[in-house]
Scaffold this motif. Structure first.
Motif, mmCIF file in Angstrom:
data_model
loop_
_atom_site.group_PDB
_atom_site.id
_atom_site.type_symbol
_atom_site.label_atom_id
_atom_site.label_comp_id
_atom_site.label_asym_id
_atom_site.label_seq_id
_atom_site.Cartn_x
_atom_site.Cartn_y
_atom_site.Cartn_z
ATOM 1 N N LEU A 1 0.853 -1.188 0.000
ATOM 2 C CA LEU A 1 0.000 0.000 0.000
ATOM 3 C C LEU A 1 0.889 1.238 0.000
ATOM 4 O O LEU A 1 1.680 1.420 0.927
ATOM 5 N N MET B 1 -1.750 -1.240 -3.926
ATOM 6 C CA MET B 1 -2.800 -0.242 -3.706
ATOM 7 C C MET B 1 -2.167 1.136 -3.558
ATOM 8 O O MET B 1 -1.044 1.261 -3.079
ATOM 9 N N VAL C 1 -3.203 5.341 -2.378
ATOM 10 C CA VAL C 1 -4.212 6.253 -1.839
ATOM 11 C C VAL C 1 -4.470 7.385 -2.820
ATOM 12 O O VAL C 1 -3.609 7.765 -3.612
ATOM 13 N N ASN D 1 -5.827 -0.611 -7.936
ATOM 14 C CA ASN D 1 -6.497 -0.620 -6.633
ATOM 15 C C ASN D 1 -6.283 0.709 -5.925
ATOM 16 O O ASN D 1 -5.126 1.134 -5.742
ATOM 17 N N ILE E 1 -7.378 3.445 -2.624
ATOM 18 C CA ILE E 1 -7.848 3.636 -1.254
ATOM 19 C C ILE E 1 -8.117 5.126 -1.066
ATOM 20 O O ILE E 1 -7.264 5.964 -1.382
ATOM 21 N N TYR F 1 -11.991 0.147 -6.191
ATOM 22 C CA TYR F 1 -12.074 0.730 -4.849
ATOM 23 C C TYR F 1 -11.878 -0.350 -3.794
ATOM 24 O O TYR F 1 -12.545 -1.384 -3.810
ATOM 25 N N ARG F 2 -10.930 -0.120 -2.868
ATOM 26 C CA ARG F 2 -10.620 -1.111 -1.838
ATOM 27 C C ARG F 2 -10.940 -0.662 -0.414
ATOM 28 O O ARG F 2 -11.076 -1.501 0.469
ATOM 29 N N GLY F 3 -11.020 0.643 -0.168
ATOM 30 C CA GLY F 3 -11.330 1.056 1.193
ATOM 31 C C GLY F 3 -10.801 2.425 1.539
ATOM 32 O O GLY F 3 -10.642 3.296 0.668
ATOM 33 N N GLN G 1 -8.006 4.903 3.982
ATOM 34 C CA GLN G 1 -6.852 5.116 4.854
ATOM 35 C C GLN G 1 -7.143 6.330 5.720
ATOM 36 O O GLN G 1 -7.617 7.356 5.225
ATOM 37 N N PRO H 1 -16.274 0.481 2.926
ATOM 38 C CA PRO H 1 -14.887 0.054 2.699
ATOM 39 C C PRO H 1 -14.606 -1.349 3.208
ATOM 40 O O PRO H 1 -14.999 -1.702 4.321
#
Length: 377
Positions: free
Chosen positions: A94, A119, A121, A143, A145, A178-180, A182, A222
């Motif tokens: 990430l 991933m 952001v 991916n 975040i 979309y993964r979630g 931070q 998320p």
């Protein structure tokens, strides 16, 4: 057996810990391994994942040790770090800061092509659109975040409404996955008073909860909620919305964390494992001796290094130039002589590590390995 660095060392020889080319970055493997195991146990006990921050160590060898203990991957503060980790075969990366410039966007897409679970952001719709355009052109799905700002004022969307607007943009771009979320509060980690830190964590949790609620209303609940750090690890593991914790400093600890109270009535469960070793080069002035570790050997954005060598625990360290340090002696301190070796707890892990090319890994008084610091940028 010998290992090549700037000099040759005899590994596993008695006393070899104290025969290094100073200034030297020293990692106590026994303490390091206990720290890694303790954090893994804490996260497991609370049902949280751990994605440790590689910015603390900048070493694929260390990232692999953390993953072997149960971590789900690693966080990288920079694209440079991520490229090094991916090249070493590390999965679950990430990148915790937005990537925005054309050159870096191209590098990111190339990285995603080689390591598709990477991933990144994002906190701005325009950045999301730029990411999506390059991903689509390369035939990859990137991916992403959503980054949420918690009061540190660095990166992240600043309201649930902004998160929803960004989420809708991401939803409209098929080359983005979309993964979630931070949500990292850097200002929380070194808050000295544990009650104040607890209050800040709970305020942050409420803000994250509001963003989760708003995104859930547009069918974007998320799957990952990532954040926290060494300073808040216990609070964020016990309560709040995080599915995983990004702690990094726990593997080493430093003089900065020695100023922070863990929790009321509790000591840190982690030990000091990282040191800088320096040697005495002059003893001619009363009150102090001069060493060979100055501002190029320690990070300057933390408290002074703390001396741990026997008989010198009350001595204090200061800088006397790029290449020189001063060990100020109290009346009860043993006065060092020329060529004596001094060890100090580092001031601040992350930027101190970046000053060195490798770790001198030790067990007790023996040098047992050299590990490269591969991701220094």
């Amino acid at each position: 057996m010998t290992v090549q660095s700037f000099v040759q060392y005899d590994l596993d020889a008695p006393g070899s810990r104290y025969a290094l080319n100073t200034p030297a970055l020293v990692l106590d493997l026994d303490a390091f391994e206990r720290n890694v195991a303790r954090m893994a146990d804490i996260m497991h006990a609370h049902g949280k994942n751990l994605r440790p921050h590689a910015k603390s160590h900048k070493s694929p060898t260390i990232a692999k040790a953390q993953i072997a203990a149960g971590a789900v991957g690693c966080c990288c503060a920079t694209l440079d770090e991520a490229e090094v980790m991916a090249a070493a075969g590390i999965a679950g990366i990430l990148i915790t800061s937005p990537v925005t410039t054309a050159l870096k966007l191209d590098r990111l897409i190339a990285l995603a092509g080689k390591a598709p679970d990477t991933m990144i952001v994002v906190d701005n719709p325009a950045n999301a659109e730029a990411l999506a355009a390059r991903a689509a052109a390369a035939g990859v799905r990137l991916n992403v975040i959503i980054d949420v700002e918690l009061g540190f004022g660095r990166t992240g969307v600043t309201s649930p409404e902004a998160a929803v607007a960004l989420g809708q943009t991401i939803k409209s771009l098929p080359s983005l996955a979309y993964r979630g979320l931070q949500a990292y509060g850097g200002h929380i980690q070194h808050t000295i008073d544990p009650d104040e830190r607890l209050a800040l964590c709970r305020q942050a949790h409420l803000k994250i909860d509001a963003v989760i609620l708003a995104l859930s209303a547009i069918d974007m609940k998320p799957g990952i909620v990532t954040g926290g750090g060494t300073g808040s690890h216990a609070i964020d593991a016990r309560e709040g919305p995080f599915t995983e914790i990004q702690a990094g400093s726990y593997a080493f600890m430093d003089a900065e964390y020695e100023t922070v109270i863990c929790e009321r009535g509790k000591a840190w469960p982690f030990e000091n494992a990282l040191f800088v070793q320096t040697a005495v080069i002059s003893t001619n002035v009363a009150g102090f001796v001069t060493t060979d570790a100055g501002t190029k050997a320690f990070a300057l954005n933390g408290p002074p290094p703390r001396v741990i060598s026997a008989g010198l625990e009350t001595a204090t360290y200061s800088y006397a130039g790029d290449e020189h340090g001063r060990l100020h002696l109290k009346n009860d301190a043993v006065r060092p002589v020329i060529a004596d070796v001094i060890e100090c707890i580092v001031s601040h892990n992350d930027p101190t590590v970046a000053l060195y090319g490798h770790y001198h890994c030790v067990r007790a008084d023996r040098l047992v390995a050299l590990w490269d610091v591969s991701a220094r940028r």
